[in-house]
Design a protein around this motif. Structure first.
Motif, short mmCIF file in Angstrom:
data_model
loop_
_atom_site.label_atom_id
_atom_site.label_comp_id
_atom_site.label_asym_id
_atom_site.label_seq_id
_atom_site.Cartn_x
_atom_site.Cartn_y
_atom_site.Cartn_z
N THR A 115 0.83 -1.20 0.00
CA THR A 115 0.00 0.00 0.00
C THR A 115 0.87 1.25 0.00
O THR A 115 0.61 2.20 -0.76
CB THR A 115 -0.91 0.00 1.25
N ALA A 116 1.91 1.23 0.84
CA ALA A 116 2.79 2.40 0.92
C ALA A 116 3.49 2.62 -0.41
O ALA A 116 3.60 3.77 -0.89
CB ALA A 116 3.82 2.18 2.04
N ALA A 117 3.95 1.52 -1.07
CA ALA A 117 4.63 1.63 -2.36
C ALA A 117 3.68 2.20 -3.42
O ALA A 117 4.07 3.03 -4.25
CB ALA A 117 5.15 0.27 -2.79
N ALA A 118 2.41 1.75 -3.38
CA ALA A 118 1.42 2.24 -4.34
C ALA A 118 1.20 3.74 -4.16
O ALA A 118 1.10 4.49 -5.13
CB ALA A 118 0.11 1.47 -4.17
N HIS A 119 1.14 4.18 -2.90
CA HIS A 119 0.97 5.61 -2.61
C HIS A 119 2.13 6.41 -3.18
O HIS A 119 1.93 7.43 -3.83
CB HIS A 119 0.94 5.83 -1.09
N LEU A 120 3.33 5.92 -2.96
CA LEU A 120 4.52 6.63 -3.43
C LEU A 120 4.55 6.70 -4.95
O LEU A 120 4.83 7.74 -5.54
CB LEU A 120 5.79 5.93 -2.92
N ALA A 121 4.21 5.55 -5.58
CA ALA A 121 4.26 5.48 -7.05
C ALA A 121 3.25 6.43 -7.67
O ALA A 121 3.52 7.06 -8.69
CB ALA A 121 4.00 4.05 -7.51
N THR A 161 -2.25 11.26 4.25
CA THR A 161 -2.80 12.19 5.24
C THR A 161 -2.26 11.85 6.60
O THR A 161 -1.78 10.73 6.83
CB THR A 161 -4.34 12.10 5.29
N SER A 162 -2.34 12.79 7.50
CA SER A 162 -1.78 12.53 8.84
C SER A 162 -2.56 11.42 9.54
O SER A 162 -1.99 10.62 10.27
CB SER A 162 -1.74 13.81 9.67
#
Lengths: 154, 154
Positions: free
Chosen positions: A124-130, A136-137
Motif C-alpha cells: 500500500t505504501a509503495a502504491a501511494h509513493l508510485a 494524510t496525517s
C-alpha cells in the motif's frame, strides 16, 4: 471341504473369547466381552484387564447401549495401552504433547498473519509513493499503529 | 487454644484418607493412597475407584518410585473423570478434538504461507516492471510454477 470349513467355524464359535480364556471361565452365549475381544487377540483384553479390571469393564459395557460398545472398547484399549507403555502419565502424555503442538501452530499462524499484514502495508505504501499521493496525517498514524503491532512479532 | 489445635491436628492425622474411608478399612501408616487422596476430597478417589478399581491403582502406584506417584494420581484422576463424564469415549474424545484442531491450524498455516508467497511474488514482479527489467524465460517459467502451486490454495 465344506464339512471341514463348517467344523472349523463350529469350533471357533465354541472356543471362549480372549476375556473368558484369561479369566478361566466358560464363555456363555451373550458374553459381553465376546464380540469385542476375539480369542486371536489376547493382548487386547490382557491390557484392558490389567489397567481397568475385567469387572469394571464389564459393568461399563453393560450400562451402555450395544451400538456404543465397539467404540467404548476401542477407547478403553487405547487408554490401557498408553498406561501400560507409560505408567505415570498414560494417554495424558499424548494430550500434553498435542496441547504443545497446538500452541506452537498458533504462534506460527500469528507470525504468518503478522507477516501478511506487513507485506500488505508495504504494498500500500509503495502504491501511494508510485502514484505520488499524499499520505494524510490520519492514515499515516493508522499505518504507524499497524506497523507497531506487526513489529511485536519480529 | 494450643491444646484444642493440637487435638484437631491429632484427630486429622488419625482420620482415614478418602480411599480407606470409602473402602472401609483402617488407614495404616504408609498407606499408598493417603498422600494423594485426602479425606476432604472424597470424589477424587471415588471416581478413580469406579473406573480403575482400588486394587489396580494401588498396584500401579506401588510399582513406581514415590516421586512419580503425584503425577500418576493426577493423570489417573483426569482420565477417570473424563470416563465418568463420557463413558463411551473418555479422554479419547479430547484427543480426537485436539487432533481436529491441529488439522485445522495446519490448513490455516498452509493457506497463510501460500498467501505470503503470493504477495512476495507480486512484489518481485512489480519491482521488475518498475525497473524495466526483462524477465528471462527461465525466471518466468519458475514464476509460473510458483503461481500454479500457490493457486492450489485459493
Amino acid at each position: 471341504m465344506k464339512e471341514a470349513a463348517g467344523r472349523r467355524r463350529q469350533s471357533a464359535a465354541a472356543s471362549p473369547c480372549a476375556a473368558c480364556k484369561l479369566l478361566r471361565r466358560r464363555c456363555v452365549q451373550g458374553c459381553v466381552f465376546a464380540p469385542h475381544f476375539p480369542a486371536e487377540e489376547p493382548r487386547k483384553f490382557a491390557c484392558v484387564h490389567k489397567v481397568f479390571g475385567a469387572s469394571n469393564v464389564s459393568k461399563l459395557l453393560q450400562e451402555m447401549a450395544e451400538q456404543h460398545r465397539g467404540d467404548a472398547v476401542r477407547s478403553l484399549v487405547f487408554e490401557a495401552d498408553a498406561r501400560v507403555r507409560d505408567p505415570v502419565y498414560g494417554c495424558v502424555a499424548l494430550i500434553s504433547s498435542l496441547h504443545r503442538q497446538i500452541q506452537s501452530l498458533q504462534a506460527q499462524l500469528a507470525l504468518s498473519q503478522a507477516h501478511i499484514l506487513h507485506l500488505r502495508m508495504r504494498r500500500t505504501a509503495a502504491a501511494h509513493l508510485a502514484s505520488g499521493d499524499h499520505i494524510t496525517s490520519a492514515s499515516a498514524s493508522s499505518l504507524s499503529l499497524e506497523v507497531d503491532q506487526t513489529a511485536r512479532f519480529y
